[in-house]
Design a protein around this motif. Structure first.
Motif, PDB file in Angstrom:
ATOM      1  N   LYS A 150       0.831  -1.204   0.000  1.00  0.00           N
ATOM      2  CA  LYS A 150       0.000   0.000   0.000  1.00  0.00           C
ATOM      3  C   LYS A 150       0.870   1.260   0.000  1.00  0.00           C
ATOM      4  CE  LYS A 150      -4.318   1.504   2.141  1.00  0.00           C
ATOM      5  NZ  LYS A 150      -5.309   1.222   3.204  1.00  0.00           N
ATOM      6  N   THR A 151       1.981   1.207   0.738  1.00  0.00           N
ATOM      7  CA  THR A 151       2.912   2.349   0.758  1.00  0.00           C
ATOM      8  C   THR A 151       3.580   2.532  -0.600  1.00  0.00           C
ATOM      9  OG1 THR A 151       3.369   2.036   3.120  1.00  0.00           O
ATOM     10  CG2 THR A 151       4.997   3.264   1.836  1.00  0.00           C
ATOM     11  N   ASP A 152       4.052   1.449  -1.192  1.00  0.00           N
ATOM     12  CA  ASP A 152       4.710   1.533  -2.500  1.00  0.00           C
ATOM     13  C   ASP A 152       3.734   1.987  -3.585  1.00  0.00           C
ATOM     14  OD1 ASP A 152       7.009   0.682  -1.295  1.00  0.00           O
ATOM     15  OD2 ASP A 152       6.889  -1.377  -2.026  1.00  0.00           O
ATOM     16  N   PHE A 153       2.492   1.515  -3.490  1.00  0.00           N
ATOM     17  CA  PHE A 153       1.474   1.910  -4.461  1.00  0.00           C
ATOM     18  C   PHE A 153       1.196   3.406  -4.345  1.00  0.00           C
ATOM     19  CE2 PHE A 153      -2.979   2.125  -6.004  1.00  0.00           C
ATOM     20  CZ  PHE A 153      -2.796   1.560  -7.248  1.00  0.00           C
ATOM     21  N   SER A 154       1.151   3.911  -3.126  1.00  0.00           N
ATOM     22  CA  SER A 154       0.933   5.344  -2.907  1.00  0.00           C
ATOM     23  C   SER A 154       2.067   6.176  -3.511  1.00  0.00           C
ATOM     24  CB  SER A 154       0.819   5.646  -1.407  1.00  0.00           C
ATOM     25  OG  SER A 154      -0.309   5.029  -0.847  1.00  0.00           O
ATOM     26  N   LYS A 155       3.291   5.701  -3.356  1.00  0.00           N
ATOM     27  CA  LYS A 155       4.441   6.425  -3.920  1.00  0.00           C
ATOM     28  C   LYS A 155       4.354   6.484  -5.440  1.00  0.00           C
ATOM     29  CE  LYS A 155       7.670   5.253  -0.177  1.00  0.00           C
ATOM     30  NZ  LYS A 155       8.886   4.468   0.195  1.00  0.00           N
ATOM     31  N   ALA A 156       3.924   5.388  -6.055  1.00  0.00           N
ATOM     32  CA  ALA A 156       3.768   5.372  -7.517  1.00  0.00           C
ATOM     33  C   ALA A 156       2.680   6.353  -7.954  1.00  0.00           C
ATOM     34  CB  ALA A 156       3.443   3.963  -7.993  1.00  0.00           C
ATOM     35  N   LEU A 157       1.589   6.398  -7.192  1.00  0.00           N
ATOM     36  CA  LEU A 157       0.513   7.342  -7.529  1.00  0.00           C
ATOM     37  C   LEU A 157       0.960   8.792  -7.338  1.00  0.00           C
ATOM     38  CD1 LEU A 157      -2.845   5.772  -6.262  1.00  0.00           C
ATOM     39  CD2 LEU A 157      -1.715   5.553  -8.469  1.00  0.00           C
ATOM     40  N   GLU A 158       1.824   9.034  -6.373  1.00  0.00           N
ATOM     41  CA  GLU A 158       2.362  10.389  -6.172  1.00  0.00           C
ATOM     42  C   GLU A 158       3.131  10.844  -7.410  1.00  0.00           C
ATOM     43  OE1 GLU A 158       4.709  10.489  -2.665  1.00  0.00           O
ATOM     44  OE2 GLU A 158       3.047   9.981  -1.327  1.00  0.00           O
ATOM     45  N   ILE A 159       3.923   9.934  -7.960  1.00  0.00           N
ATOM     46  CA  ILE A 159       4.682  10.255  -9.176  1.00  0.00           C
ATOM     47  C   ILE A 159       3.723  10.558 -10.323  1.00  0.00           C
ATOM     48  CG2 ILE A 159       6.249   9.292 -10.911  1.00  0.00           C
ATOM     49  CD1 ILE A 159       7.510   7.626  -8.615  1.00  0.00           C
ATOM     50  N   LEU A 160       2.728   9.714 -10.486  1.00  0.00           N
ATOM     51  CA  LEU A 160       1.726   9.922 -11.537  1.00  0.00           C
ATOM     52  C   LEU A 160       0.992  11.245 -11.352  1.00  0.00           C
ATOM     53  CD1 LEU A 160      -0.265   6.627 -12.256  1.00  0.00           C
ATOM     54  CD2 LEU A 160       0.947   8.062 -13.901  1.00  0.00           C
ATOM     55  N   ASP A 161       0.568  11.511 -10.119  1.00  0.00           N
ATOM     56  CA  ASP A 161      -0.213  12.717  -9.843  1.00  0.00           C
ATOM     57  C   ASP A 161       0.575  13.984 -10.154  1.00  0.00           C
ATOM     58  OD1 ASP A 161      -2.942  13.278  -8.514  1.00  0.00           O
ATOM     59  OD2 ASP A 161      -1.607  14.706  -7.501  1.00  0.00           O
ATOM     60  N   LYS A 162       1.837  13.988  -9.780  1.00  0.00           N
ATOM     61  CA  LYS A 162       2.687  15.152 -10.052  1.00  0.00           C
ATOM     62  C   LYS A 162       2.874  15.342 -11.553  1.00  0.00           C
ATOM     63  CE  LYS A 162       7.254  17.065  -8.956  1.00  0.00           C
ATOM     64  NZ  LYS A 162       8.531  16.817  -8.220  1.00  0.00           N
ATOM     65  N   HIS A 163       3.076  14.246 -12.278  1.00  0.00           N
ATOM     66  CA  HIS A 163       3.284  14.324 -13.730  1.00  0.00           C
ATOM     67  C   HIS A 163       2.028  14.826 -14.438  1.00  0.00           C
ATOM     68  CE1 HIS A 163       5.025  13.248 -17.620  1.00  0.00           C
ATOM     69  NE2 HIS A 163       3.858  12.684 -17.925  1.00  0.00           N
ATOM     70  N   LEU A 164       0.857  14.467 -13.917  1.00  0.00           N
ATOM     71  CA  LEU A 164      -0.401  14.823 -14.579  1.00  0.00           C
ATOM     72  C   LEU A 164      -0.960  16.175 -14.154  1.00  0.00           C
ATOM     73  CD1 LEU A 164      -2.088  11.300 -14.334  1.00  0.00           C
ATOM     74  CD2 LEU A 164      -1.509  12.492 -16.469  1.00  0.00           C
ATOM     75  N   LEU A 165      -0.243  16.867 -13.313  1.00  0.00           N
ATOM     76  CA  LEU A 165      -0.734  18.143 -12.791  1.00  0.00           C
ATOM     77  C   LEU A 165      -1.181  19.092 -13.896  1.00  0.00           C
ATOM     78  CD1 LEU A 165      -1.208  20.085 -10.428  1.00  0.00           C
ATOM     79  CD2 LEU A 165       1.195  20.778 -10.616  1.00  0.00           C
ATOM     80  N   ALA A 166      -0.383  19.215 -14.953  1.00  0.00           N
ATOM     81  CA  ALA A 166      -0.718  20.130 -16.043  1.00  0.00           C
ATOM     82  C   ALA A 166      -0.880  19.390 -17.364  1.00  0.00           C
ATOM     83  CB  ALA A 166       0.368  21.208 -16.167  1.00  0.00           C
ATOM     84  N   ARG A 167      -1.184  18.104 -17.286  1.00  0.00           N
ATOM     85  CA  ARG A 167      -1.315  17.295 -18.498  1.00  0.00           C
ATOM     86  C   ARG A 167      -2.650  16.570 -18.515  1.00  0.00           C
ATOM     87  NH1 ARG A 167       4.092  16.572 -16.897  1.00  0.00           N
ATOM     88  NH2 ARG A 167       5.652  16.987 -18.546  1.00  0.00           N
ATOM     89  N   THR A 168      -3.203  16.403 -19.705  1.00  0.00           N
ATOM     90  CA  THR A 168      -4.411  15.597 -19.861  1.00  0.00           C
ATOM     91  C   THR A 168      -4.051  14.126 -19.963  1.00  0.00           C
ATOM     92  OG1 THR A 168      -5.488  17.412 -21.032  1.00  0.00           O
ATOM     93  CG2 THR A 168      -6.499  15.236 -21.248  1.00  0.00           C
TER      94      THR A 168
END
Length: 416
Positions: free
Chosen positions: A126-144
């Motif tokens: 669950k911790t590792d999955f959250s870290k992966a989602l953090e990376i995704l979320d940051k990358h998608l901040l200004a992207r569709t």
């Protein structure tokens, strides 16, 4: 047009990216009933998925998805044609395999009954999955989308890895910090090409837990309150400790109360053993009708409200398996058979007939939110006499193996 055959177990998320890419590229891919023996001869690893092509077989899901995506360059699934964008697409596909899929599977597999639950593995996943989602979320901040201004294989691959976590374990509270991921995921899975393969993705309302796992505890109370302030250093008056709260009386399940207050001569445990061990279906049904207690039990027909969304047999079959998994709370007081009927070329229907304790389907609905997506019709029970027509219908649903209601049975699962 070339013929392609994908060998993969029913419901495998690793097939999603391949089939969605095929939808975008207009490529026909056949998915036969899984045959492990055939896979062992086609793949060097002996493992699924494996794709049969006119020129040979391809193994490993990302390689298969890339192959299907590259069959047409004009659709842009591999990028805009530049080497850089193609590498960017590959980067996210590798990210999915290495950073997302492993922790995601360790998290939701035990809940789905695919592997035993281990608390330490669950917490790390669950911790590792959250870290992966953090990376995704940051990358998608200004992207569709992940790579450019359209859906590419990168989006298809990553979104496919998230389908089951989003349906089974990622509840609203868990996803709260990842708003950009949720927005992007919903954009992807609502595209027609996605819907054609995975159907409607119903968001998780409550994390599904595994056998032997404690339900996640809600956080409560004030934390980190600072002490001190004005008058610091003075001896404070010792306050009386608050009285311990009275123990909460455990509320018994309505079915348990019913068993105590209105005992029934019918034994669900005995019936399930008879169904499993009888020499024939006829013998099993004779046993059932001779012991059925219409005053204490009822029979119900179940029909999925959104059968038009069922595009693939293995997806419909997986929906049935998930439904039964989430009904475990009432297993002691319920028995049912659910079937996937029809063909991919016409319509696939999910139907079933269930036996419930009491005279209502309410307890199934309370135990399993997915029951709200079905229409339930009472067939027999208290104040509704059992007819020969209903007996024939129940026997057909519980005993047929090849055809039901004039339609081929593609998959059948028994809840017992």
């Amino acid at each position: 047009m070339p013929s392609y055959t994908l060998h993969v177990p029913a419901g495998s998320f690793r097939a999603f990216k391949v089939l969605i890419a095929a939808e975008y590229n207009g490529v026909s891919v056949d998915v036969p009933e899984f045959n492990a023996a055939a896979v062992s001869t086609l793949s060097p690893t002996g493992k699924a998925p494996v794709l049969e092509t006119p020129n040979g077989a391809i193994f490993e899901s990302n390689a298969i998805a890339r192959y299907i995506a590259k069959l047409r360059r004009d659709t842009g699934l591999t990028g805009n044609g530049s080497v850089l964008e193609e590498a960017a697409v590959d980067s996210w596909c590798d990210f999915s395999a290495n950073e997302l899929e492993i922790p995601a599977c360790v998290w939701w597999y035990p809940a789905a009954g695919y592997m035993p639950f281990q608390k330490a593995a669950y917490e790390k996943a669950k911790t590792d999955f959250s870290k992966a989602l953090e990376i995704l979320d940051k990358h998608l901040l200004a992207r569709t989308y992940l790579v450019n201004d359209q859906i590419t294989l990168a989006d298809i691959t990553v979104a496919s890895a998230l389908v089951y976590p989003m349906k089974f374990v990622c509840d609203k509270a868990f996803l709260k910090p990842f708003g950009n991921v949720v927005r992007w995921f919903n954009t992807c899975v609502n595209q027609p090409e996605f819907v054609a393969v995975i159907g409607k993705v119903t968001p998780c309302k409550k994390e599904m837990t595994a056998a032997g796992q404690e339900a996640p505890k809600a956080k409560g109370g004030e934390q980190g309150k600072k002490k001190g302030g004005k008058g610091k250093g003075k001896k404070e008056k010792k306050e009386d400790a608050p009285a311990a709260p009275a123990p909460v009386k455990k509320v018994e399940h309505p079915y348990k109360i019913m068993d105590k207050e209105s005992p029934s001569k019918f034994s669900m445990d005995s019936w399930k053993k008879s169904y499993s061990n009888s020499t024939s279906y006829d013998a099993a049904m004779n046993t059932f009708w001779s012991t059925f207690d219409a005053e204490g039990w009822s029979l119900w027909h179940q029909n999925y409200n959104y059968n038009e969304d069922n595009k693939r047999i293995f997806m419909a079959a997986n929906a049935v398996g998930g439904f039964q998994q989430r009904s475990d709370e009432i297993r002691k007081w319920a028995f049912g058979v659910m079937d996937v009927l029809g063909t991919e070329e016409t319509v696939l229907e999910i139907k079933g007939i269930w036996l419930f304790r009491g005279d209502t389907v309410e307890h199934m609905v309370n135990a399993n939110d997915d029951a709200n997506w079905y229409t339930w019709k009472k067939l027999a029970g208290k104040d509704l006499p059992l007819t020969d027509e209903v007996k024939a219908q129940v026997a057909a649903y519980w005993c047929s193996e090849d055809e039901l209601e004039g339609k081929p049975i593609q998959d059948s699962k028994v809840f017992k």
